[in-house]
Design an enzyme around this catalytic site. Structure first.
Site, short mmCIF file in Angstrom:
data_model
loop_
_atom_site.label_atom_id
_atom_site.label_comp_id
_atom_site.label_asym_id
_atom_site.label_seq_id
_atom_site.Cartn_x
_atom_site.Cartn_y
_atom_site.Cartn_z
N SER A 278 -9.23 1.37 10.53
CA SER A 278 -8.12 1.73 8.88
C SER A 278 -8.98 2.23 8.46
CB SER A 278 -7.68 0.16 8.84
OG SER A 278 -6.97 -0.20 7.65
N TYR B 143 -9.28 -8.47 4.59
CA TYR B 143 -8.98 -7.89 5.71
C TYR B 143 -10.30 -6.56 5.33
CZ TYR B 143 -6.29 -4.27 7.75
OH TYR B 143 -5.57 -3.18 9.50
#
Length: 252
Positions: free
Chosen positions: A133, A146
């Protein structure tokens, strides 16, 4: 007509994983599609076989390795896609259980799966891809757990590439930015914002065409189909509206 290659995709019950499994099958590859939610894994007439699989469970990982070993087509690609989000929270207010669960799936799960299948990939001159990501480089508020897991994943991928230098295995990280669709607009965001539709809608308010899982799947296929001597180390992709992690053009 299928190629003489098998490609394994984890977290394939929806989102990027499902789109990737379908895109690889469409491109002519045999696909081993693995996910915890067996009933929602995509099916295809000939090219996709589905398997119940949990990256956090050592026995499950061992079962997947046996499946690959017994498969009539050699494994040449592993797509480590399985991952989970965390609830939006500040570092001060976050639940450490979220941190542990996210790290266990997003990092340790990828390590376990890679360890199990790497001998096959080395033997077959294969390729391992990781779905990271952009938050693995630049974090955002209320997303530390995260972001930390994706930073750790990025570090692991870079280290693996160094350690495999000289072996016939390509190592790629694909890092998507703002994405909406089956995964980002669905379970992923519902989990992050505790099923608050207004909070989810605010993320995408006025954003023209966020990425879709299919966009990322196309990148996976493109990287996998480069010549064997070409290794795409890192591919960061964002929608046109997102110039950077903190800068998004909104029409309203």
């Amino acid at each position: 007509m299928l190629f003489d290659d098998a490609h394994a995709v984890t977290g394939a019950s929806g989102g990027i994983g499902r789109a990737t499994a379908e895109a690889l099958e469409k491109a002519g590859y045999t696909v081993i599609s693995a996910s915890r939610r067996l009933t929602t894994i995509p099916s295809a007439p000939t090219g996709i076989t589905t398997h119940q699989f949990d990256v956090t469970d050592a026995d499950s990982v061992a079962t997947l390795e046996r499946t690959v070993a017994e498969h009539p087509v050699p494994l040449t690609l592993l797509v480590n896609n399985a991952g989970i989000p965390t609830h939006a929270a500040t570092v001060a207010d976050s639940d450490v259980t979220d941190w542990r669960g996210t790290y266990d799936t997003n990092v340790i799960g990828s390590v376990q799966t890679t360890q199990a299948l790497l001998p096959h990939l080395i033997r077959n001159r294969g390729h391992v891809q990781f779905i990271g990501s952009t938050v693995g480089r630049v974090p955002y508020e209320r997303g530390a757990a995260y972001a930390a897991s994706k930073h750790a994943l990025a570090a692991m991928v870079q280290t693996l590439r160094l350690e495999l230098n000289g072996e016939p295995v390509r190592v790629t990280e694909i890092a998507p930015g703002m994405m909406r669709g089956d995964e980002a607009g669905g379970e992923f965001m519902r989990e992050r914002f505790n099923n608050d539709p207004e909070a989810i809608a605010a993320v995408y308010q006025g954003v023209d065409h966020p990425l879709t899982p299919e966009d990322v799947a196309e990148c996976v296929v493109w990287c996998a189909t480069r010549p064997a001597h070409v290794d795409v180390d890192l591919m960061e992709i964002r929608p046109l509206a997102q110039a950077a992690q903190h800068k998004v053009h909104r029409t309203s």
